[in-house]
Structures are given as structure tokens and as C-alpha cells.
Design an enzyme around this catalytic site. Structure first.
Site, PDB file in Angstrom:
ATOM      1  CB  SER A 123       7.641  52.551  35.336  1.00  0.00           C
ATOM      2  OG  SER A 123       7.721  52.102  36.686  1.00  0.00           O
TER       3      SER A 123
ATOM      4  CE1 TYR B 284       5.997  57.203  37.781  1.00  0.00           C
ATOM      5  CE2 TYR B 284       6.464  55.091  38.355  1.00  0.00           C
ATOM      6  CZ  TYR B 284       7.059  55.961  37.604  1.00  0.00           C
ATOM      7  OH  TYR B 284       7.998  55.917  36.569  1.00  0.00           O
TER       8      TYR B 284
END
Length: 252
Positions: free
Chosen positions: A137, A150
Site C-alpha cells: 500500500s 495499517y
């Protein structure tokens, strides 16, 4: 890429990028083991694709090792591991985040990637070949408000991917990551519902379809992706999208 007869294990395969990837690889002829925590949707998808379903948690090494063993038993080995399983929760300011939820995100997004590599690498090294792809990501490389777990877990997974490549390339393994950008999946619905940070304000039309990263992962199994071993391919890059062949004809 023609994946006929190749043994492929996909984690987080019951929905989103994982399910789209399962369909794309099945079309390419791969023999699939699909892993996810929930069994219902996973078993339905596996039935549709002629794949093997394995209900398990990537955060538990025994579950991950069992999935690799299933690939060996059913398909004679393991050619490709796609570490896709991941969670966005908790979406919360760090100062008020729930410690148990935060630790759980690390267990899935980071330890889960380690568990997959730890289970797969000895098998692949013995065969002197294999591909391990980590779904990364942009959050691995920059902080995003409310996403401390995250961002931290994805950053760790990116470094883990680079470390695995450093150690295993000489043994014939191909290891790299894919940073897909924002994708039209249930995870983005959770992000939007949170109302935290600019990502939650994006219009749904700005997210790419789930089959774009799925097609990218298939492309990454071929030699054209070898220049990116140990690093990441970003679908935010228009030139990379063009190289893979992603465009309006692949939106559906």
C-alpha cells in the site's frame, strides 16, 4: 501469463482483491488453494473455480503452514504465494485506539505475511523456484491520519518483502510487492464510513476496480516484472498501468 498447471496459494481470497485474483488466475489455468478466515464465501468461490478452500487465519502459523501443505499434497508443490490478507481496522486516532485491535492488525498485516513466507520459502527453495507477491500500500511509505496500525504494518511488510528477496533470490525465488492504490472493495467502504483523513472523502469513481491489481499480480508472475524484485510495483504510475495493459477494457 499462462499459469496452466501452476500451484498458487492466495490469502484473503474470499472477497475484494483476493477473490478477483482467484478468478484471474483460474482463467489463466492455475491450480488454486484459496485461504480466508470465513468459510462461506470462500467455499462458494472455490466451488465455482474448481479450487481448494482452506479456512484459516494467516496470523496463526499453523494455519498458514497447513495451507502450504495442502498445495503440496493436492498440486505437487507451490509455485506462487500471494499474501493478500489484510485489515484496515482500527481506523482511529492513535491516542484513543484500542490496543487489542491495534495488535490484531499487526498480527494479520505483518505477522501474517511473515507466516506465509516462513511456510512457503523452504518448499520453494527446495524446488529452486517460486514467486512470492505481497499486496502492499502507499500507506507503507507515508503516514495517514487514523491509520497508524495499517501504515506501520504495511511498512513492516514492505521491508519484510525486501528482506526475503535479499535472502532468497540466490535460491531461485522471485519476491516483490504490489501497491495497488485505492481499490473499490469493502475496505474502502469502511474507510469512507470512518470520515477520517482525505482518503475517506474520495468519490467512489476514483477507486480502481479490483481486477486491476488482480491482473497486475498475474503479470508479476512473468519475467517482465523481474526488474522490480525486492521492491514494489505501483498502480498509481500510469506508465506501469500501460505496461501491464490496464485500461478501460479491463474495468469490468
Amino acid at each position: 501469463m499462462d499459469m496452466t498447471g501452476q500451484s498458487v496459494l492466495i490469502t484473503g481470497a474470499s472477497r475484494g482483491i483476493g477473490a478477483a485474483t482467484a478468478r484471474i488466475f483460474a482463467e489463466a489455468g492455475a491450480r488454486l488453494v484459496l485461504m480466508a478466515r470465513s468459510s462461506g464465501a470462500l467455499e462458494d468461490l472455490a466451488r465455482d473455480l474448481g479450487a481448494v478452500a482452506h479456512a484459516g487465519d494467516v496470523a496463526e502459523f499453523a494455519d498458514m503452514a497447513a495451507a502450504v501443505q495442502i498445495a503440496q499434497d493436492r498440486h505437487g508443490g507451490l509455485d506462487v504465494l500471494i499474501g493478500n490478507a489484510g485489515v484496515i481496522a482500527p481506523i482511529s486516532p492513535l491516542a484513543t485506539s484500542d490496543p487489542a485491535d491495534w495488535a490484531r492488525a499487526i498480527s494479520i498485516n505483518l505477522t501474517g505475511v511473515y507466516n506465509g513466507m516462513r511456510a512457503a520459502m523452504p518448499v520453494m527453495q527446495a524446488a529452486k523456484r517460486g514467486t512470492i507477491l505481497t499486496v502492499s500500500s502507499g500507506a507503507a511509505h507515508r503516514p495517514v491520519e487514523g491509520w497508524s496500525a495499517y501504515c506501520a504494518s504495511k511498512a513492516g511488510a514492505a521491508m519484510l518483502t525486501a528482506s526475503a528477496d535479499l535472502e532468497a533470490r540466490e535460491h531461485g525465488l522471485r519476491i516483490m510487492g504490489l501497491s495497488p492504490g485505492t481499490v473499490a472493495t469493502d475496505m474502502q467502504r469502511d474507510v469512507k464510513a470512518s470520515g477520517i483523513n482525505p482518503v475517506s472523502q474520495l468519490d467512489w469513481s476514483e477507486h480502481i476496480p479490483a481486477n486491476w491489481p488482480a491482473r497486475a499480480l498475474l503479470w508479476m508472475c512473468g519475467p517482465d516484472a523481474d526488474a522490480y524484485l525486492g521492491g514494489e510495483i505501483s498502480l498509481r504510475d500510469p506508465a506501469m498501468r500501460a505496461a501491464i495493459g490496464l485500461g478501460k477494457e479491463t474495468d469490468a
